[in-house]
Design a protein around this motif. Structure first.
Motif: not given
Length: 373
Positions: A156, A298, A302-303, A306-310, A348, A352
């Motif tokens: 990622k 998103t 994210s890819r 290299n982050v985690d999105m929720q 943030r 996350v």
């Protein structure tokens, strides 16, 4: 009675005449006029002073309001600058060229840590150009009886290019991997893809080039096509140039330029007409989208970063956007632009990034245009 009335009237007139003389003798008409003028002047002066005082109060109030407005604008400007600065600090990620190479003997090599890498142990020679993010193979005179495979893994936040020994050029997107022969032998030119890649296959009359991705097999030569086969999503093959054959366990078909084959999770194969550029422009560091859901956008962000999105609310996933995102820019730029044209906000918390609603913002449209990200 009449004589008496006339007498009384005459006495009254004489009395009034005498009282008039007394009044006139006791009051100088010239002085009275002057006194009257002085009184009028004093009243006028008082009114002028009152008006001037009122105007002064208004000017002071206007001046205070101007100072307040100026301070308010300055505070708003500082707040905006602080917001932009905070956003920049919150989302500083940028895309980069990075990959991990696994050799056939199990050796692991971080390509982004090797400026120049040459391997002569196998039947092919490969070189790594970290600056450009390209791993290149070419044939050698030496041949081995057993075909060896290498695997290129893109984590990622990364991307990389690969040139196989037969001249096929491949662009690998983030969170993808490709298993391929070090040197192709005979008619077997097959690779195995997980994730997303764009292939430029040169003309070869001797054999077809085959890509296995999930339950889909793509065969072609002298063609350019993109395959997206991420887990838990439909497998999509989009053809830009040439012609390819699509094979699945239950169906086969041919694909032509600006067509896309979609294999669903239940192995249903369908095709549709598309603008192939929208599915291949990521190889140029551009993510262009039209009427695309925020969930898809998103996922790509994210890819790429290299982050985690929720999502805090599932319905936010269905908001649709149209625009362009440039991968070399910081993630902050993409987030700032999406926030500016919609009623969603990004916050943030540690590692996350949460996607939430803006407080007090009403829904205005279904598709949000993004001019530049």
């Amino acid at each position: 009675m009449n004589n008496k009335y006339r007498l009384n009237r005459k006495e009254i007139e004489q009395y009034l005449a005498s009282r008039e003389e007394e009044f006139l003798s006791g009051h100088d008409t010239g002085q009275g006029w002057e006194r009257l003028q002085r009184r009028i002047a004093r009243r006028r002066k008082k009114r002028v002073i009152t008006r001037l005082a009122y105007m002064a109060v208004c000017l002071i109030a206007l001046g205070c309001f101007s100072v307040w407005l100026s301070q308010e604008k300055e505070q708003q400007t500082l707040a905006l600058q602080e917001t932009i600065s905070a956003s920049t600090d919150d989302f500083p990620e940028k895309g980069e060229s990075k990959a991990i190479l696994f050799l056939s003997n199990g050796e692991k090599i971080n390509l982004d840590q090797n400026h120049s890498l040459t391997d002569k142990k196998d039947s092919a020679l490969f070189t790594n150009d970290r600056q450009e993010g390209i791993l290149t193979y070419r044939k050698t005179a030496e041949a081995k009886p057993v075909q060896e495979y290498n695997t290129l893994v893109i984590p990622k936040g990364g991307e990389y290019q690969l040139v196989l020994s037969d001249g096929t050029q491949i662009w690998l997107n983030s969170e993808s991997s490709l298993k391929y022969p070090v040197s192709f032998k005979g008619e077997n030119r097959e690779v195995i893809l997980k994730g997303e890649a764009f292939f430029h296959v040169p003309q070869d009359t001797a054999s077809l080039f085959t890509v296995r991705a999930s339950n889909m097999i793509v065969e072609g030569t002298a063609s350019k096509f993109n395959i997206a086969a991420y887990p838990q999503t439909s497998t999509k093959t989009t053809l830009a140039e040439g012609c390819v054959k699509i094979k699945t366990p239950f169906k086969e078909l041919e694909l032509f330029p600006n067509e896309q084959a979609i294999l669903s999770s239940d192995n249903q194969l369908t095709t549709r007409a598309v603008d192939a550029h929208l599915y291949t422009c990521w190889t140029e560091g551009i993510y262009e989208f039209r009427n695309t859901s925020l969930e898809e956008i998103t996922a790509q962000l994210s890819r790429w970063y290299n982050v985690d999105m929720q999502f805090k609310y599932p319905e936010l996933k269905e908001k649709h956007f149209a625009g362009v995102i440039f991968r070399k820019e910081e993630l902050n730029m993409a987030i700032e632009t999406i926030q500016a044209v919609s009623d969603v906000k990004f916050t943030r918390q540690g590692n996350v990034i949460f996607i939430d609603r803006k407080a007090g913002r009403k829904e205005e449209r279904n598709i949000y245009p993004i001019e530049h990200v």
